[in-house]
Structure formats: C-alpha cells, structure tokens
Design a protein around this motif. Structure first.
Motif, mmCIF file in Angstrom:
data_model
loop_
_atom_site.group_PDB
_atom_site.id
_atom_site.type_symbol
_atom_site.label_atom_id
_atom_site.label_comp_id
_atom_site.label_asym_id
_atom_site.label_seq_id
_atom_site.Cartn_x
_atom_site.Cartn_y
_atom_site.Cartn_z
ATOM 1 N N ILE A 1 -7.915 -6.973 8.932
ATOM 2 C CA ILE A 1 -7.902 -5.655 8.298
ATOM 3 C C ILE A 1 -8.912 -5.580 7.161
ATOM 4 O O ILE A 1 -9.642 -4.584 7.027
ATOM 5 C CB ILE A 1 -6.480 -5.331 7.809
ATOM 6 N N LEU A 2 -8.991 -6.627 6.342
ATOM 7 C CA LEU A 2 -9.930 -6.602 5.212
ATOM 8 C C LEU A 2 -11.372 -6.736 5.679
ATOM 9 O O LEU A 2 -12.277 -6.191 5.041
ATOM 10 C CB LEU A 2 -9.570 -7.701 4.211
ATOM 11 N N VAL B 1 6.676 9.763 -0.447
ATOM 12 C CA VAL B 1 6.796 8.925 0.739
ATOM 13 C C VAL B 1 6.096 7.597 0.490
ATOM 14 O O VAL B 1 5.024 7.557 -0.124
ATOM 15 C CB VAL B 1 6.161 9.621 1.964
ATOM 16 N N VAL B 2 6.694 6.516 0.944
ATOM 17 C CA VAL B 2 6.054 5.202 0.900
ATOM 18 C C VAL B 2 5.280 5.012 2.195
ATOM 19 O O VAL B 2 5.862 5.082 3.292
ATOM 20 C CB VAL B 2 7.089 4.081 0.738
ATOM 21 N N ALA B 3 3.985 4.821 2.085
ATOM 22 C CA ALA B 3 3.150 4.516 3.246
ATOM 23 C C ALA B 3 3.117 3.005 3.386
ATOM 24 O O ALA B 3 2.450 2.310 2.613
ATOM 25 C CB ALA B 3 1.748 5.088 3.065
ATOM 26 N N GLY B 4 3.864 2.492 4.344
ATOM 27 C CA GLY B 4 3.960 1.053 4.520
ATOM 28 C C GLY B 4 2.669 0.443 5.018
ATOM 29 O O GLY B 4 1.721 1.157 5.375
ATOM 30 N N PRO B 5 2.606 -0.883 5.048
ATOM 31 C CA PRO B 5 1.385 -1.547 5.521
ATOM 32 C C PRO B 5 1.152 -1.256 6.999
ATOM 33 O O PRO B 5 2.068 -1.365 7.812
ATOM 34 C CB PRO B 5 1.678 -3.035 5.287
ATOM 35 N N ASP B 6 -0.054 -0.852 7.339
ATOM 36 C CA ASP B 6 -0.393 -0.496 8.716
ATOM 37 C C ASP B 6 -1.108 -1.640 9.420
ATOM 38 O O ASP B 6 -1.887 -2.381 8.804
ATOM 39 C CB ASP B 6 -1.294 0.737 8.751
ATOM 40 N N VAL B 7 -0.876 -1.747 10.716
ATOM 41 C CA VAL B 7 -1.625 -2.687 11.554
ATOM 42 C C VAL B 7 -2.426 -1.936 12.610
ATOM 43 O O VAL B 7 -3.154 -2.535 13.387
ATOM 44 C CB VAL B 7 -0.704 -3.717 12.232
ATOM 45 N N ALA B 8 -2.267 -0.622 12.622
ATOM 46 C CA ALA B 8 -3.029 0.243 13.526
ATOM 47 C C ALA B 8 -3.178 1.589 12.848
ATOM 48 O O ALA B 8 -2.540 1.856 11.828
ATOM 49 C CB ALA B 8 -2.314 0.389 14.868
ATOM 50 N N VAL B 9 -4.024 2.438 13.402
ATOM 51 C CA VAL B 9 -4.239 3.753 12.816
ATOM 52 C C VAL B 9 -2.936 4.546 12.814
ATOM 53 O O VAL B 9 -2.144 4.483 13.748
ATOM 54 C CB VAL B 9 -5.352 4.508 13.579
ATOM 55 N N ALA B 10 -2.703 5.274 11.711
ATOM 56 C CA ALA B 10 -1.535 6.145 11.591
ATOM 57 C C ALA B 10 -2.014 7.581 11.485
ATOM 58 O O ALA B 10 -2.885 7.893 10.666
ATOM 59 C CB ALA B 10 -0.713 5.768 10.358
ATOM 60 N N LEU B 11 -1.469 8.462 12.324
ATOM 61 C CA LEU B 11 -1.875 9.860 12.323
ATOM 62 C C LEU B 11 -0.912 10.673 11.473
ATOM 63 O O LEU B 11 0.308 10.515 11.566
ATOM 64 C CB LEU B 11 -1.909 10.408 13.751
ATOM 65 N N ALA B 12 -1.474 11.537 10.628
ATOM 66 C CA ALA B 12 -0.667 12.382 9.760
ATOM 67 C C ALA B 12 -1.164 13.810 9.847
ATOM 68 O O ALA B 12 -2.367 14.064 9.804
ATOM 69 C CB ALA B 12 -0.750 11.885 8.312
ATOM 70 N N THR B 13 -0.238 14.751 9.974
ATOM 71 C CA THR B 13 -0.589 16.165 9.995
ATOM 72 C C THR B 13 -0.538 16.709 8.573
ATOM 73 O O THR B 13 0.515 16.673 7.925
ATOM 74 C CB THR B 13 0.371 16.960 10.888
ATOM 75 N N LEU B 14 -1.669 17.173 8.078
ATOM 76 C CA LEU B 14 -1.781 17.656 6.712
ATOM 77 C C LEU B 14 -2.192 19.124 6.708
ATOM 78 O O LEU B 14 -2.787 19.619 7.668
ATOM 79 C CB LEU B 14 -2.807 16.825 5.935
#
Length: 265
Positions: free
Chosen positions: A211-212, A70-83
C-alpha cells in the motif's frame, strides 16, 4: 470501474478522491500532535462526479460527511463512496498505531469498513457531530472537531513508537531493505511484527508495504512534470512496469494511465 487507457472518464464513473475537489491538509493543534497526522478538508466541485474512489493509504481517519461522524477503517482495496457534489468532507487522520488506542479495538476488526463513530463512543460522538454541524463554515467545523478531540486526548495513551517507525520505514523504502531495517531495529521476529502490524494497521507488514509503495507511485505522479510509467515504476520500488500495472489495478481499480489522467499528471 476500470477503463480502457484511451477511454475518457464517463459521467457517473468513479473518480479518485484526490482528484474530485480541492483537498487541503492542516497541522493538528499541539494537544493532538502525538495522536493525529493532520486534519483535512475536501471540497467537491459542484460539477464533480458523485462516486468517489478512496484508495488504500495505510491510515485510519475520523470523517464528517453530511452530518455524520464515521471512522474510515484501513483499506486493502478501493472503497467507493457516494458524495454530494459541492459538499465539503472534513477529517482527522490518526498517526500510525493511534486509532486502536482511541477506538478500543485492533484495526484488524474494521479492515475495509466505514463504521459510525457512535459505535465506539456512543452519545458523545453524536454530540460532537451536532456541534460540527452547527458551525457555519468549513474552518469552524474543523475547529469544532479538533476542539472535541483535544478534550479527549489527555485520557488516551499515545500510539506505540515501534509502529510509527515501521510505517515510516516502509513509506520510504521498498520491502527488502525496509523490512530488514524494521526487524533489526525493533529486535522482533517476523511473527511478532505481523501481529503488531495487524493490531495497528489492520494487516501485516507485507500488505502495508504494498500500500505504501502504491502511495509512493501516486506522490511521484503528482510531482512529475512529464511522468513516464517505466520511470515511475523504478522510482516507486516496483520490479518493472508490469508489476506497477498489476498492483495499481489491484489497489485502485484503475490502470496507471487512467490514474495519471485523473491526477492531471
């Protein structure tokens, strides 16, 4: 997903991805040095919460998760992932500006997205994912991923040097000095810089700077023995502690105090 500063993290609540397991980075092989910052793995603890909070870092990654690339694109906010607790995620992080060359589109088209690599590479991506899945250990899976990328690298144009310079300038300097240096060194207008950044990072230089700066806060928090928020705000480049609090909540969903607790600072 936010929590009161005095409330412990509850079971099932999101946890920062950097605090959910054992995260390790590795230098890429020579054939990939011009295209990728690093390879990485993150092995989740068996008792870890399944909901991971991935915060913006200005980067784009190819990740292998539960058999899928999967490509994780550039984020501008938190991204939630179920692992899956106890599982291991591996990835390769592009250098600034490199992802658009490998994926064939401006990063502004996949901001905040998680896109199957097969969307870009078709059957080739599925073949690579299968080879990674056939490996019997994390290190063998990482070698399989990197070997596949090495075979592709000769046909991919290296990333533009100007975007690497812009990224590194904002990574170390606050917006005012950093932006002035970039515009002067690259000899471009603010409009041109914004367009180039949107292609390379998915958003303009002001968002990249936010972001940086947030990432500087995280790095300082990890390195500080007894961090004080007022000190961290000053060192990271925020105008004051209130500014730090607003930005951390916007980019992570957590209060700064909760971030420090999760990082063990």
């Amino acid at each position: 997903m936010t929590s009161d500063d005095n409330t412990p993290v509850l079971s099932g609540a999101p946890i920062l991805s950097g605090a959910i397991g054992e995260y390790r980075e590795f230098d890429p092989p020579a054939a990939l040095e011009g295209h990728f910052q690093c390879a990485w793995s993150n092995t989740l603890r068996p008792d870890a919460a399944s909901l991971s909070a991935v915060v913006p870092d200005g980067c784009v990654d190819i990740t292998w998760i539960d058999g899928d690339l999967v490509v994780a694109g550039p984020d501008v906010a938190v991204a939630l992932a179920t692992l899956t607790p106890g599982s291991t995620v591996i990835g390769a992080r592009f250098r600034p500006g490199a992802a658009s060359r490998w994926l064939g589109l401006p990063m502004s088209e996949i901001v905040g997205g998680r896109v199957a690599l097969s969307h870009f590479w078709g059957a080739r991506a599925r073949e690579i994912a299968q080879k990674i899945g056939d490996a019997s250990s994390t290190m063998e899976r990482m070698r399989a991923m990197q070997a596949a990328l090495c075979r592709l690298a000769p046909d991919v144009e290296p990333p533009p040097a100007d975007m690497g310079f812009a990224f590194n300038a904002l990574k170390t300097e606050s917006a005012g000095p950093g932006m002035a240096v970039i515009l002067d060194r690259l000899d471009v207008s603010p409009r041109t810089l914004r367009r180039r950044c949107q292609e390379a990072f998915g958003y303009g230089p002001k968002t990249l700077d936010r972001i940086l700066r947030f990432q500087r806060f995280l790095n300082l928090a990890r390195q500080s023995a007894e961090p004080r928020l007022a000190d961290l705000a000053f060192e990271a480049g925020y105008s004051d502690q209130a500014h730090l609090t607003r930005e951390v909540r916007r980019l992570s969903g957590f209060s700064p105090a909760m971030v420090l607790r999760q990082l063990g600072a």
